[in-house]
Write a protein that holds these residues in place. Structure first.
Motif, PDB file in Angstrom:
ATOM      1  N   VAL A 273       0.916  -1.288  -0.082  1.00 40.45           N
ATOM      2  CA  VAL A 273      -0.015   0.158   0.089  1.00 40.45           C
ATOM      3  C   VAL A 273       0.954   1.162  -0.033  1.00 40.45           C
ATOM      4  CG1 VAL A 273      -1.877   1.296   1.131  1.00 40.45           C
ATOM      5  CG2 VAL A 273      -1.843  -1.098   1.190  1.00 40.45           C
ATOM      6  N   PHE A 274       0.700   2.265  -0.891  1.00 37.41           N
ATOM      7  CA  PHE A 274       1.611   3.312  -1.050  1.00 37.41           C
ATOM      8  C   PHE A 274       1.083   4.325   0.141  1.00 37.41           C
ATOM      9  CE2 PHE A 274       2.336   1.355  -5.078  1.00 37.41           C
ATOM     10  CZ  PHE A 274       3.696   1.419  -5.116  1.00 37.41           C
ATOM     11  N   VAL A 275       1.874   4.785   0.776  1.00 42.39           N
ATOM     12  CA  VAL A 275       1.691   5.626   2.110  1.00 42.39           C
ATOM     13  C   VAL A 275       2.542   7.196   1.706  1.00 42.39           C
ATOM     14  CG1 VAL A 275       1.734   6.109   4.556  1.00 42.39           C
ATOM     15  CG2 VAL A 275       0.952   3.872   3.469  1.00 42.39           C
ATOM     16  N   PRO A 276       1.772   8.036   1.681  1.00 44.07           N
ATOM     17  CA  PRO A 276       2.674   9.369   1.615  1.00 44.07           C
ATOM     18  C   PRO A 276       3.261   9.697   2.987  1.00 44.07           C
ATOM     19  CG  PRO A 276       0.216  10.049   1.610  1.00 44.07           C
ATOM     20  CD  PRO A 276       0.420   8.446   1.457  1.00 44.07           C
ATOM     21  N   VAL A 277       4.626  10.161   3.010  1.00 44.13           N
ATOM     22  CA  VAL A 277       5.243  10.708   4.277  1.00 44.13           C
ATOM     23  C   VAL A 277       5.792  11.900   4.118  1.00 44.13           C
ATOM     24  CG1 VAL A 277       7.288   9.768   5.507  1.00 44.13           C
ATOM     25  CG2 VAL A 277       6.143   8.081   4.067  1.00 44.13           C
ATOM     26  N   MET A 278       5.346  12.715   5.109  1.00 43.92           N
ATOM     27  CA  MET A 278       5.598  13.867   5.705  1.00 43.92           C
ATOM     28  C   MET A 278       6.693  14.094   6.519  1.00 43.92           C
ATOM     29  SD  MET A 278       2.774  15.883   8.141  1.00 43.92           S
ATOM     30  CE  MET A 278       1.331  15.145   7.027  1.00 43.92           C
ATOM     31  N   HIS A 279       7.561  15.160   6.446  1.00 44.17           N
ATOM     32  CA  HIS A 279       8.543  15.575   7.646  1.00 44.17           C
ATOM     33  C   HIS A 279       7.982  16.414   8.452  1.00 44.17           C
ATOM     34  CE1 HIS A 279      12.426  16.245   9.568  1.00 44.17           C
ATOM     35  NE2 HIS A 279      12.896  15.346   8.773  1.00 44.17           N
ATOM     36  N   LEU A 280       7.967  16.257   9.828  1.00 42.58           N
ATOM     37  CA  LEU A 280       7.514  17.098  10.639  1.00 42.58           C
ATOM     38  C   LEU A 280       7.894  18.521  10.599  1.00 42.58           C
ATOM     39  CD1 LEU A 280       4.984  16.977  12.501  1.00 42.58           C
ATOM     40  CD2 LEU A 280       6.397  16.458  14.569  1.00 42.58           C
ATOM     41  N   ASP A 281       9.298  18.648  10.374  1.00 43.71           N
ATOM     42  CA  ASP A 281      10.176  20.000  10.262  1.00 43.71           C
ATOM     43  C   ASP A 281       9.247  20.736   9.148  1.00 43.71           C
ATOM     44  OD1 ASP A 281      11.922  20.455  12.416  1.00 43.71           O
ATOM     45  OD2 ASP A 281      13.473  19.366  11.269  1.00 43.71           O
ATOM     46  N   LEU A 282       9.228  20.183   8.073  1.00 37.97           N
ATOM     47  CA  LEU A 282       8.506  20.818   6.825  1.00 37.97           C
ATOM     48  C   LEU A 282       6.841  20.993   7.045  1.00 37.97           C
ATOM     49  CD1 LEU A 282      10.272  18.898   4.081  1.00 37.97           C
ATOM     50  CD2 LEU A 282      10.699  21.344   4.735  1.00 37.97           C
ATOM     51  N   ARG A 283       6.125  20.289   7.910  1.00 41.10           N
ATOM     52  CA  ARG A 283       4.799  20.551   8.116  1.00 41.10           C
ATOM     53  C   ARG A 283       4.607  21.610   9.141  1.00 41.10           C
ATOM     54  NH1 ARG A 283      -0.131  20.876   6.415  1.00 41.10           N
ATOM     55  NH2 ARG A 283      -1.652  19.808   7.241  1.00 41.10           N
ATOM     56  N   PHE A 284       5.604  21.856  10.227  1.00 40.54           N
ATOM     57  CA  PHE A 284       5.723  23.090  10.826  1.00 40.54           C
ATOM     58  C   PHE A 284       6.242  24.349  10.280  1.00 40.54           C
ATOM     59  CE2 PHE A 284       5.834  20.303  15.136  1.00 40.54           C
ATOM     60  CZ  PHE A 284       4.498  19.939  14.875  1.00 40.54           C
ATOM     61  N   GLY A 285       6.937  24.129   9.350  1.00 40.90           N
ATOM     62  CA  GLY A 285       7.537  25.355   8.672  1.00 40.90           C
ATOM     63  C   GLY A 285       8.735  25.549   9.323  1.00 40.90           C
ATOM     64  N   HIS A 286       9.392  24.655   9.811  1.00 41.50           N
ATOM     65  CA  HIS A 286      10.825  24.915  10.591  1.00 41.50           C
ATOM     66  C   HIS A 286      11.795  24.958   9.663  1.00 41.50           C
ATOM     67  CE1 HIS A 286       9.119  23.099  14.642  1.00 41.50           C
ATOM     68  NE2 HIS A 286       8.654  24.415  14.372  1.00 41.50           N
ATOM     69  N   LYS A 287      12.923  25.222   9.974  1.00 43.82           N
ATOM     70  CA  LYS A 287      14.331  25.317   8.918  1.00 43.82           C
ATOM     71  C   LYS A 287      14.607  23.592   8.727  1.00 43.82           C
ATOM     72  CE  LYS A 287      19.038  26.635   8.484  1.00 43.82           C
ATOM     73  NZ  LYS A 287      19.672  25.166   8.181  1.00 43.82           N
ATOM     74  N   PHE A 288      14.766  23.416   7.580  1.00 49.52           N
ATOM     75  CA  PHE A 288      14.706  21.918   7.247  1.00 49.52           C
ATOM     76  C   PHE A 288      16.318  21.589   6.838  1.00 49.52           C
ATOM     77  CE2 PHE A 288      14.918  18.298   4.141  1.00 49.52           C
ATOM     78  CZ  PHE A 288      14.604  17.444   4.970  1.00 49.52           C
ATOM     79  N   ASP A 289      17.197  20.833   7.533  1.00 53.90           N
ATOM     80  CA  ASP A 289      18.466  20.484   6.833  1.00 53.90           C
ATOM     81  C   ASP A 289      18.472  19.051   6.149  1.00 53.90           C
ATOM     82  OD1 ASP A 289      19.618  22.655   8.217  1.00 53.90           O
ATOM     83  OD2 ASP A 289      19.562  21.687  10.157  1.00 53.90           O
ATOM     84  N   GLN A 290      18.353  17.996   6.857  1.00 54.84           N
ATOM     85  CA  GLN A 290      18.339  16.516   6.076  1.00 54.84           C
ATOM     86  C   GLN A 290      17.863  15.624   7.142  1.00 54.84           C
ATOM     87  OE1 GLN A 290      22.147  15.631   4.810  1.00 54.84           O
ATOM     88  NE2 GLN A 290      22.422  14.620   6.957  1.00 54.84           N
ATOM     89  N   CYS A 291      17.507  14.585   6.293  1.00 58.33           N
ATOM     90  CA  CYS A 291      17.098  13.295   7.262  1.00 58.33           C
ATOM     91  C   CYS A 291      18.123  12.745   7.746  1.00 58.33           C
ATOM     92  CB  CYS A 291      16.202  12.506   6.502  1.00 58.33           C
ATOM     93  SG  CYS A 291      14.620  12.921   5.695  1.00 58.33           S
ATOM     94  N   ASN A 292      18.044  11.883   8.844  1.00 63.61           N
ATOM     95  CA  ASN A 292      19.055  11.291   9.612  1.00 63.61           C
ATOM     96  C   ASN A 292      18.767   9.651   9.618  1.00 63.61           C
ATOM     97  OD1 ASN A 292      20.735  13.628  10.668  1.00 63.61           O
ATOM     98  ND2 ASN A 292      18.536  14.195  11.399  1.00 63.61           N
ATOM     99  N   LEU A 293      19.816   8.982   9.601  1.00 60.61           N
ATOM    100  CA  LEU A 293      19.601   7.605   9.887  1.00 60.61           C
ATOM    101  C   LEU A 293      18.847   7.002  10.967  1.00 60.61           C
ATOM    102  CD1 LEU A 293      20.354   4.894   8.346  1.00 60.61           C
ATOM    103  CD2 LEU A 293      22.477   4.756   9.984  1.00 60.61           C
ATOM    104  N   THR A 294      18.789   7.588  11.951  1.00 59.98           N
ATOM    105  CA  THR A 294      18.153   7.243  13.223  1.00 59.98           C
ATOM    106  C   THR A 294      16.768   7.713  13.420  1.00 59.98           C
ATOM    107  OG1 THR A 294      19.328   9.311  14.308  1.00 59.98           O
ATOM    108  CG2 THR A 294      20.180   7.058  14.672  1.00 59.98           C
ATOM    109  N   ASP A 295      16.359   8.679  12.204  1.00 64.46           N
ATOM    110  CA  ASP A 295      15.005   9.187  12.222  1.00 64.46           C
ATOM    111  C   ASP A 295      13.897   8.069  12.272  1.00 64.46           C
ATOM    112  OD1 ASP A 295      15.827  11.683  12.247  1.00 64.46           O
ATOM    113  OD2 ASP A 295      15.447  12.027  10.096  1.00 64.46           O
TER     114      ASP A 295
END
Length: 347
Positions: A51-73
């Motif tokens: 099943v295809f599930v969209p994935v949001m990043h909470l930083d972007l949803r909140f409008g925070h400064k986004f750097d990059q994802c991390n292996l431990t996320d």
């Protein structure tokens, strides 16, 4: 008391909570597939059990400064009105049963609320720490909040817009080894679940003791808490650290390094406690850090290697792999009943 379960997680050292009934799955960040026309907070699609599930990043949803994802996320899969959406956060901590009296909703700031404040439903006061309570339906579906953040998010991603791949856009520092790990995670999640033969997953809390990773059976874990204001108990063995007051309940803290044949290390002092409940016994297991909550398939739990000290091995259920590190799973019932920790815990 009216209590409800809430999932606690963190982002940039700020703790958040969501109603546990809205959560369907939790797992470490896998490789994602970006979609050109997706909203700017959606970092990609995930094939989750076909099943295809969209994935949001909470930083972007909140409008925070986004750097990059991390292996431990980690990714928390939420369900809102029949729609499944994944949310990328930094660390999933635990599920706590929280009394309604510790929750304050409908915050009034004394001025007109900003649109993106629709995500914050209220606050939870837990162990003298403020935890932000999120509204899952608004987080997933609130269109006005999304429109208000589009300009800020698009400007963050403008420099990366020409890059089409997940790694170029959201994880530019990923090494070849990191990419292999994320790809392998995605492959495992693609496997469809056979409803006729459900798999019983083993849920573990991953903690640090003496700098090593250990797994604790999540079914016996009641909550996690910080160690503070400990009262020593006279004439008790040295593995009884003392008592602390946990919201009116006297909790006895236990150091399990002795039965595990681990020497005390001065610079690895326990800072947190895992509150466990085994039968009628409630105790706090002292640990240095709580890393994550993971689900293992039974076949991923291997026999304890012969190289492990026999005194330690007898209190382990098995060993698994956690982020390319060995994860030893502790037999909590056995270590409390037979691990020379048989004193009567304080009530």
């Amino acid at each position: 008391m009216a209590t409800k379960p809430y999932l606690i997680f963190s982002l940039h050292n700020i703790r958040y909570a969501i109603a546990a009934k809205e959560v369907t799955e939790i797992f470490l960040l896998p490789e994602l597939t970006p979609v050109a026309e997706a909203p700017p907070d959606v970092v990609g699609l995930l094939n989750l059990h076909s099943v295809f599930v969209p994935v949001m990043h909470l930083d972007l949803r909140f409008g925070h400064k986004f750097d990059q994802c991390n292996l431990t996320d980690s990714v928390i899969v939420l369900e809102s009105q029949g729609l499944q959406v994944g949310v990328v956060v930094h660390q999933v901590e635990t599920i706590n049963e929280i009394d309604d009296r510790y929750i304050q909703v409908d915050l009034d700031y004394g001025r007109e609320r900003k649109i993106n404040q629709a995500f914050i439903e209220g606050v939870i006061n837990l162990d003298d720490e403020i935890i932000m309570l999120l509204n899952v339906d608004n987080l997933v579906r609130h269109p006005d909040a999304l429109e208000a953040l589009i300009d800020a998010q698009e400007s963050q991603l403008e420099a990366k817009s020409s890059a089409r791949g997940f790694y170029d856009r959201y994880f530019p520092a990923a090494s070849l080894n990191t990419k292999e790990i994320l790809s392998r995670r995605a492959a495992n999640l693609r496997e469809a679940i056979d409803n006729d033969e459900p798999t019983e997953l083993i849920s573990l809390a991953v903690v640090s003791i003496n700098g090593d990773c250990f797994g604790l059976d999540l079914s016996m874990v009641r909550e996690f808490t910080k160690i503070e204001r400990v009262t020593t108990i006279p004439c008790c063995p040295n593995y009884i650290i003392g008592n602390m007051n946990l919201r009116g309940e006297i909790l006895t803290l236990v150091d399990i390094r002795q039965p595990l044949n681990l020497e005390a290390i001065d610079n690895n002092q326990p800072l947190k406690a895992v509150v466990i409940e085994v039968g009628d016994m409630v105790a706090g297991i002292a640990v240095e850090e709580v890393f994550n909550i993971v689900d293992l398939r039974p076949e991923e739990l291997k026999s304890v290697p012969a190289a492990i000290n026999s005194q330690t091995a007898c209190y382990l259920q098995g060993t698994a792999n956690y982020q390319d590190r060995p994860l030893n799973v502790i037999d909590l019932a056995k270590i409390l009943a037979q691990g020379a920790l048989t004193v009567e815990l304080a009530a």
